[in-house]
Design a protein around this motif. Structure first.
Motif, PDB file in Angstrom:
ATOM      1  N   ARG A 875       0.836  -1.208   0.000  1.00  0.00           N
ATOM      2  CA  ARG A 875       0.000   0.000   0.000  1.00  0.00           C
ATOM      3  C   ARG A 875       0.872   1.261   0.000  1.00  0.00           C
ATOM      4  N   ALA A 876       1.967   1.213   0.749  1.00  0.00           N
ATOM      5  CA  ALA A 876       2.848   2.384   0.799  1.00  0.00           C
ATOM      6  C   ALA A 876       3.451   2.675  -0.575  1.00  0.00           C
ATOM      7  N   GLU A 877       3.813   1.634  -1.299  1.00  0.00           N
ATOM      8  CA  GLU A 877       4.351   1.847  -2.652  1.00  0.00           C
ATOM      9  C   GLU A 877       3.278   2.395  -3.571  1.00  0.00           C
ATOM     10  N   GLU A 878       2.054   1.838  -3.450  1.00  0.00           N
ATOM     11  CA  GLU A 878       0.961   2.328  -4.296  1.00  0.00           C
ATOM     12  C   GLU A 878       0.637   3.788  -3.998  1.00  0.00           C
ATOM     13  N   ALA A 879       0.861   4.216  -2.748  1.00  0.00           N
ATOM     14  CA  ALA A 879       0.577   5.600  -2.359  1.00  0.00           C
ATOM     15  C   ALA A 879       1.712   6.541  -2.746  1.00  0.00           C
ATOM     16  N   GLY A 880       2.793   6.025  -3.311  1.00  0.00           N
ATOM     17  CA  GLY A 880       3.916   6.851  -3.702  1.00  0.00           C
ATOM     18  C   GLY A 880       4.877   7.165  -2.576  1.00  0.00           C
ATOM     19  N   LEU A 881       4.745   6.486  -1.452  1.00  0.00           N
ATOM     20  CA  LEU A 881       5.631   6.727  -0.310  1.00  0.00           C
ATOM     21  C   LEU A 881       6.943   5.976  -0.453  1.00  0.00           C
ATOM     22  N   LEU A 882       7.012   5.041  -1.370  1.00  0.00           N
ATOM     23  CA  LEU A 882       8.222   4.273  -1.631  1.00  0.00           C
ATOM     24  C   LEU A 882       8.487   4.283  -3.137  1.00  0.00           C
ATOM     25  N   PRO A 883       9.758   4.262  -3.535  1.00  0.00           N
ATOM     26  CA  PRO A 883      10.063   4.184  -4.968  1.00  0.00           C
ATOM     27  C   PRO A 883       9.477   2.909  -5.573  1.00  0.00           C
ATOM     28  N   GLU A 884       9.210   2.977  -6.847  1.00  0.00           N
ATOM     29  CA  GLU A 884       8.597   1.846  -7.526  1.00  0.00           C
ATOM     30  C   GLU A 884       9.458   0.593  -7.381  1.00  0.00           C
ATOM     31  N   GLY A 885       8.837  -0.494  -6.973  1.00  0.00           N
ATOM     32  CA  GLY A 885       9.513  -1.777  -6.813  1.00  0.00           C
ATOM     33  C   GLY A 885      10.100  -2.012  -5.448  1.00  0.00           C
ATOM     34  N   VAL A 886      10.379  -0.944  -4.701  1.00  0.00           N
ATOM     35  CA  VAL A 886      11.012  -1.119  -3.390  1.00  0.00           C
ATOM     36  C   VAL A 886      10.061  -1.808  -2.420  1.00  0.00           C
ATOM     37  N   GLY A 887       8.845  -1.327  -2.353  1.00  0.00           N
ATOM     38  CA  GLY A 887       7.881  -1.932  -1.441  1.00  0.00           C
ATOM     39  C   GLY A 887       7.548  -3.365  -1.833  1.00  0.00           C
ATOM     40  N   ARG A 888       7.379  -3.591  -3.132  1.00  0.00           N
ATOM     41  CA  ARG A 888       7.026  -4.932  -3.596  1.00  0.00           C
ATOM     42  C   ARG A 888       8.151  -5.932  -3.311  1.00  0.00           C
ATOM     43  N   LYS A 889       9.402  -5.520  -3.608  1.00  0.00           N
ATOM     44  CA  LYS A 889      10.527  -6.415  -3.349  1.00  0.00           C
ATOM     45  C   LYS A 889      10.731  -6.633  -1.854  1.00  0.00           C
ATOM     46  N   ALA A 890      10.529  -5.586  -1.057  1.00  0.00           N
ATOM     47  CA  ALA A 890      10.675  -5.728   0.389  1.00  0.00           C
ATOM     48  C   ALA A 890       9.599  -6.660   0.950  1.00  0.00           C
ATOM     49  N   ALA A 891       8.385  -6.564   0.408  1.00  0.00           N
ATOM     50  CA  ALA A 891       7.307  -7.448   0.861  1.00  0.00           C
ATOM     51  C   ALA A 891       7.639  -8.900   0.548  1.00  0.00           C
ATOM     52  N   ALA A 892       8.140  -9.157  -0.654  1.00  0.00           N
ATOM     53  CA  ALA A 892       8.523 -10.522  -1.017  1.00  0.00           C
ATOM     54  C   ALA A 892       9.676 -11.010  -0.161  1.00  0.00           C
ATOM     55  N   ALA A 893      10.627 -10.138   0.109  1.00  0.00           N
ATOM     56  CA  ALA A 893      11.769 -10.515   0.947  1.00  0.00           C
ATOM     57  C   ALA A 893      11.307 -10.812   2.376  1.00  0.00           C
ATOM     58  N   TYR A 894      10.399 -10.013   2.886  1.00  0.00           N
ATOM     59  CA  TYR A 894       9.887 -10.229   4.247  1.00  0.00           C
ATOM     60  C   TYR A 894       9.192 -11.586   4.341  1.00  0.00           C
ATOM     61  N   ARG A 895       8.421 -11.908   3.307  1.00  0.00           N
ATOM     62  CA  ARG A 895       7.723 -13.198   3.301  1.00  0.00           C
ATOM     63  C   ARG A 895       8.734 -14.352   3.289  1.00  0.00           C
ATOM     64  N   GLU A 896       9.793 -14.238   2.501  1.00  0.00           N
ATOM     65  CA  GLU A 896      10.783 -15.304   2.426  1.00  0.00           C
ATOM     66  C   GLU A 896      11.580 -15.413   3.735  1.00  0.00           C
ATOM     67  N   LEU A 897      11.919 -14.288   4.325  1.00  0.00           N
ATOM     68  CA  LEU A 897      12.652 -14.332   5.596  1.00  0.00           C
ATOM     69  C   LEU A 897      11.791 -14.958   6.703  1.00  0.00           C
ATOM     70  N   ARG A 898      10.509 -14.664   6.696  1.00  0.00           N
ATOM     71  CA  ARG A 898       9.606 -15.315   7.658  1.00  0.00           C
ATOM     72  C   ARG A 898       9.573 -16.820   7.435  1.00  0.00           C
ATOM     73  N   ARG A 899       9.538 -17.228   6.172  1.00  0.00           N
ATOM     74  CA  ARG A 899       9.504 -18.654   5.876  1.00  0.00           C
ATOM     75  C   ARG A 899      10.784 -19.340   6.355  1.00  0.00           C
ATOM     76  N   VAL A 900      11.940 -18.710   6.089  1.00  0.00           N
ATOM     77  CA  VAL A 900      13.210 -19.287   6.524  1.00  0.00           C
ATOM     78  C   VAL A 900      13.270 -19.372   8.046  1.00  0.00           C
ATOM     79  N   GLN A 901      12.863 -18.304   8.703  1.00  0.00           N
ATOM     80  CA  GLN A 901      12.845 -18.312  10.174  1.00  0.00           C
ATOM     81  C   GLN A 901      11.930 -19.402  10.700  1.00  0.00           C
ATOM     82  N   HIS A 902      10.781 -19.545  10.076  1.00  0.00           N
ATOM     83  CA  HIS A 902       9.801 -20.528  10.523  1.00  0.00           C
ATOM     84  C   HIS A 902      10.352 -21.947  10.380  1.00  0.00           C
ATOM     85  N   ARG A 903      10.952 -22.261   9.224  1.00  0.00           N
ATOM     86  CA  ARG A 903      11.494 -23.603   9.029  1.00  0.00           C
ATOM     87  C   ARG A 903      12.645 -23.871   9.978  1.00  0.00           C
TER      88      ARG A 903
END
Length: 934
Positions: A875-903
């Motif tokens: 949502r922050a990227e869509e609102a222009g608060l983050l450069p294009e792609g930064v929010g999306r890549k950070a969201a994907a990275a956060y999801r993967e880091l959670r998965r690694v931590q969980h396993r």
């Protein structure tokens, strides 16, 4: 033949041994009852008395009126009871065969007849003895009471028309009688009640010119036929503890005090429940009863086979033969006894009710329960017709063609063939379900003598298996062979253990694999299984469960082979193992409404039996919560759930558990001033963000909105008790660790505050205001439970906090300082990357999101909802608060880091990796940090 069904009519006597030639479609116009030889005798003998019984289905009131009329005309107690019995039987045959009355009409009437007769007999016997010996007295001078306990079908209120009644006579207090007017002729209470029992039998069971009321069987009493006819409650309790046998648990499950009536109506026999329930229903799932029931059933089948040897017609026993009534009862009772200790909603006496409860509990498919219920009703109705013929206690289909055709037509069939076909269909289904439950019939070959005949290999030593096991697992089993605790096990337990080890050895021959349904490390799974079962060797129910349910053992091994943490959880909570018995467990998801409904049903069941004390409720909550966590864990390691779905389910489970616990806890608060508390729980952190993991603690704040002057004191006591309910360790473990540090003024503040004070604190009204880090926490806060109105007010306060104007640079500096402080408290080596705490880890994303929400929600209200870090980054990227792609890549990275931590946590491994592992995810997080904080 006459079409009339008038009882006692002259036409009825002309129909001896005649059958209607018309099919059953005209059953309502044909007096089928007239064919019964028993009914013919009754209508001849008691033609003048038949009208004494009021029209309609016989009930206790109408029986009592008929009895009183007979007594007024001069009949003695015993004769009057017997005549009433004959009137009731004639009416029931008429209603059942001619009017197609439901089964319940018949079973209820016969049960109430037994209760009425026993009540009359008890009163008469005690009056007679009191006149000579005085009343029996307890230690404090109170009258000692006789309790007539009905077992089996009498206890379950489902007696058949020629059933005997299984009785056990108890009395509540030892002592002696008062004696006569001069204080003489005293008897011990034991002797007094022994004489009363003899008198009761004479009034009910003796055969006179009017027959009997009921055949009486006392064989189920303690020590059987060698025991005294009546025992004290204390003696019964001692018997259960010292000598009670497994099969007696099934007998006592249907026990009920049926007479005297005043003892039942005034609740004077409640003490029996406290003695019987712990004997019948064990605290843990009790699969050890399978062998006991298997042995008992085998003996019954062998006895039935001996009776029918040379008499093939006796093989058609609708009660005892294969697929008969007894097998339906055994199926139901076995599931009740195994699970009734933990699931009190299964405790019910009537078979038909129990079937539906088992289906609702998911222990039996609804279709199976309905089909078994239909078979039960069919077989019971056939049983009644067999007995209607001659009033004999038999369950064998008649061999005479006319008799069999009469049974078929009264069941609604035009001839014998379709009737017998339907009978076979029902019996085959029943037999299949019974054999499925008990694993098939194991022949005894005549050498059992009431004990299971063990195969020669059962009793062989564990050492015989070592050569076929992988070295690591063989070493572990070799240690068992020398352990005193294993050598001291009962022979039967060692045989079970050997069977499980042998079965595990066969499973170990499967190849390792990482694909779906495969196990990556079979030997590790077997070693973890050994670690799990070793402390449980003396708790035989777990060994019995695995022996009886091979699929459970295989699922357990696969679960243990998938990760380390499930093994630890199972060692802490071994009782959850039975969840693996459900074929549907892995395919489901947590259902909050169903979970809450089941808990409330169990609470209601415990309340009805007087067992809903605090300790029992605490254990009930813990067992249910642990079982649900285990279900989620099993789905998780099987790859059925994503990390986000696991967090969603665990968070929903926590919400529901908090709601139920708060509901149950309030009535236990002393000095509570209202029926329902005006109270709420606010969740923070992982609970607030719906990101709970296994073993996560709960960050919560307690508030109330109550103007009563006692409110502060009452809610403080409530919260203390509620925290105790959530955190105290019982035999079932605990529920959660609770952290209340986020309440106003932290650990120095009140444990609970009024909502008004909470609102002032958060919005900075007054001198006592929240810190920035507390507003950071508010970004993930969520209303967990309480009234809808209070929830709306909380949302308003939260929104006001988030949209409040702030100095962006000051806010940025404070959050960076807080991040650096946290990083200093969690140092990570330079050559390692911690997925949570290192620069570029998950904490960076969380702090960045908190800054974006607190600094921009006023202009961008789409950031206000608590939808989680991943959604907020997008949502922050869509609102222009983050450069294009930064929010999306950070969201994907956060999801993967959670998965690694969980396993990593599932495998009890470090959450740190060596670069360049996860380099892309780390770079995405660092880019986010730079975009937000510079």
């Amino acid at each position: 033949m006459t079409a009339s069904i008038q009882r006692g009519s002259a036409e009825a006597d002309t129909s001896v041994n005649q059958l209607p030639a018309t099919p059953s479609t005209e059953a309502t116009e044909v007096a089928f009852s007239s064919y019964s030889r028993f009914v013919q005798r009754l209508r001849r003998r008691y033609a003048a008395e038949l009208a004494l019984l009021s029209p309609g289905a016989p009930r206790r009131e109408s029986m009592s009126k008929a009895y009183e009329a007979l007594r007024e005309r001069g009949d003695g107690v015993g004769d009057a009871l017997r005549i009433v019995r004959q009137l009731v039987m004639e009416r029931l045959v008429t209603l059942d065969c001619d009017a197609k009355a439901p089964l319940a009409v018949v079973t209820t009437a016969v049960t109430e007849l037994a209760e009425f007769a026993l009540d009359v007999a008890c009163r008469d016997a005690c009056q007679e003895l009191d006149a000579v010996h005085g009343a029996p007295l307890g230690p404090e001078g109170q009258r000692a009471q006789l309790w007539v306990v009905g077992m089996g079908k009498l206890g379950a209120r489902e007696l058949n028309v020629s059933s005997d009644i299984d009785l056990i006579y108890l009395y509540d207090l030892d002592g002696e009688t008062r004696g006569d007017a001069d204080g003489r002729s005293r008897l011990s209470n034991q002797e007094y009640f022994s004489r009363a029992v003899k008198r009761i039998y004479a009034l009910v069971g003796d055969i006179t010119e009017h027959g009997f009321v009921f055949r009486v069987d006392l064989a189920l009493r303690p020590n059987g036929n060698s025991g005294p006819s009546v025992v004290s409650l204390d003696a019964l309790e001692e018997y259960f503890q010292v000598q009670g046998r497994e099969w007696e648990r099934f007998a006592w499950m249907k026990s009920r005090v049926v007479a005297p009536r005043d003892v039942v109506s005034e609740g004077l026999a409640q003490g029996l429940r406290a003695t019987v329930l712990p004997f019948v229903f064990r605290r843990y799932l009790d699969y050890s009863v399978f062998d006991s029931l298997r042995t008992l059933h085998r003996q019954i089948r062998e006895q039935s086979a001996r009776r029918s040897a040379g008499r093939p017609e006796r093989a058609n026993d609708v009660k005892l033969s294969r697929g008969g009534i007894r097998e339906i009862e055994f199926t139901v009772q076995l599931l009740q006894v195994v699970r009734g200790g933990q699931f009190p909603e299964l405790r019910t006496r009537p078979t038909l009710d129990a079937l539906q409860r088992l289906a609702r509990a998911g222990l039996m498919p609804q279709e199976t329960a309905d089909t078994l219920a239909a078979a039960y009703e069919f077989l019971r109705r056939v049983e009644h017709r067999i007995q209607y013929l001659d009033d004999q206690q038999t369950h064998v289909l008649p061999v005479a063609d006319d008799d069999l055709r009469w049974v078929a037509q009264t069941m609604g069939y035009a001839s014998c063939c379709p009737f017998l076909e339907q009978l076979d269909t029902h019996r085959e289904f029943v037999a299949q379900e019974f054999d499925k439950l008990l694993g098939g019939e194991k022949p005894c070959n005549g050498k059992c003598n009431g004990k299971k005949a063990a195969a020669p290999t059962d009793l062989a030593d564990l050492a015989d298996l070592l050569d076929d096991l992988p070295p690591a697992f063989a070493d572990r089993i070799r240690n068992w062979c020398e352990q005193p605790r294993v050598l001291a096990l009962r022979e039967e337990t060692r045989a079970r253990l050997r069977q499980l080890v042998q079965r595990t050895g066969h499973w170990l021959k499967e190849p390792d694999g990482d694909g779906p349904g495969q196990t990556p490390r079979h030997v590790d799974a077997a070693l973890r299984w050994a670690d799990w079962i070793e402390p449980l060797l003396r708790r035989e129910s777990y060994l019995a469960l695995l022996v009886e349910r091979p699929a459970v053992q295989e699922r357990l091994l696969r679960l243990l082979g998938a990760a380390k943490w499930p093994a630890r959880y199972l060692m802490q909570h071994p009782g959850v193992i039975d969840e693996l018995a459900s074929d549907e467990m892995l395919s489901g998801r947590f259902m909050a409404a169903e979970f809450e409904r089941e808990l409330e049903a169990r609470h209601a069941s415990l309340s009805r039996t007087g067992e809903a004390d605090e300790e029992r409720l605490l254990n009930l909550l813990r067992h249910a919560h642990h079982a649900e966590v285990f279900r989620t864990l099993a789905r998780d390691v099987d790859g059925r759930l994503t990390v986000e779905q696991v967090a969603d389910d665990l968070s929903a489970l926590a919400d529901t558990t908090l709601r139920v616990t708060a509901h149950w806890c309030w009535p236990h608060v002393r000095n509570r001033h209202r029926e329902l508390p005006q109270f709420a729980i606010i969740g923070y952190g992982k609970l607030g963000g719906k990101e709970l993991g296994y073993g996560s603690d709960l960050d919560i704040v307690f508030v109330y909105e109550d103007d009563d002057e006692r409110a502060g004191e009452v809610y403080a006591a409530y919260v203390r008790k509620l925290i105790n309910w959530l955190t105290v360790k019982t035999r079932e473990g605990d529920l959660f660790e609770i952290d209340t540090a986020l309440r106003p003024n932290g650990n120095s503040g009140l444990l609970t505050t009024s909502f008004e004070a909470y609102e002032r604190y958060q919005l900075g009204r007054g001198s006592n205001t929240a810190w920035t880090w507390e507003h950071q926490a508010m970004t993930r806060a969520r209303f967990v439970l309480g009234s809808t109105a209070l929830g709306t007010r909380f949302d308003q306060v939260r929104e006001a906090v988030l949209v409040a104007p702030r100095d962006r640079e000051a806010l940025k500096a404070e959050i960076i300082a807080m991040r650096n402080k946290l990083r200093g408290a969690r140092p990570v080596k330079a050559d390692r990357f911690d997925v949570k705490h290192s620069p570029g880890g998950m904490v960076d994303a969380e702090f960045a999101v908190q800054f974006l929400v607190l600094s921009a929600s006023g202009e961008h209200p789409e950031l206000i909802p608590n939808v989680g870090n991943i959604a907020l980054l997008l949502r922050a990227e869509e609102a222009g608060l983050l450069p294009e792609g930064v929010g999306r890549k950070a969201a994907a990275a956060y999801r993967e880091l959670r998965r690694v931590q969980h396993r990593a946590r599932l495998n009890e491994e470090p959450t740190q990796v060596t670069p360049p592992a996860l380099a892309a995810e780390r770079d995405a997080m660092l880019a986010l940090w730079k975009a937000v904080f510079g």
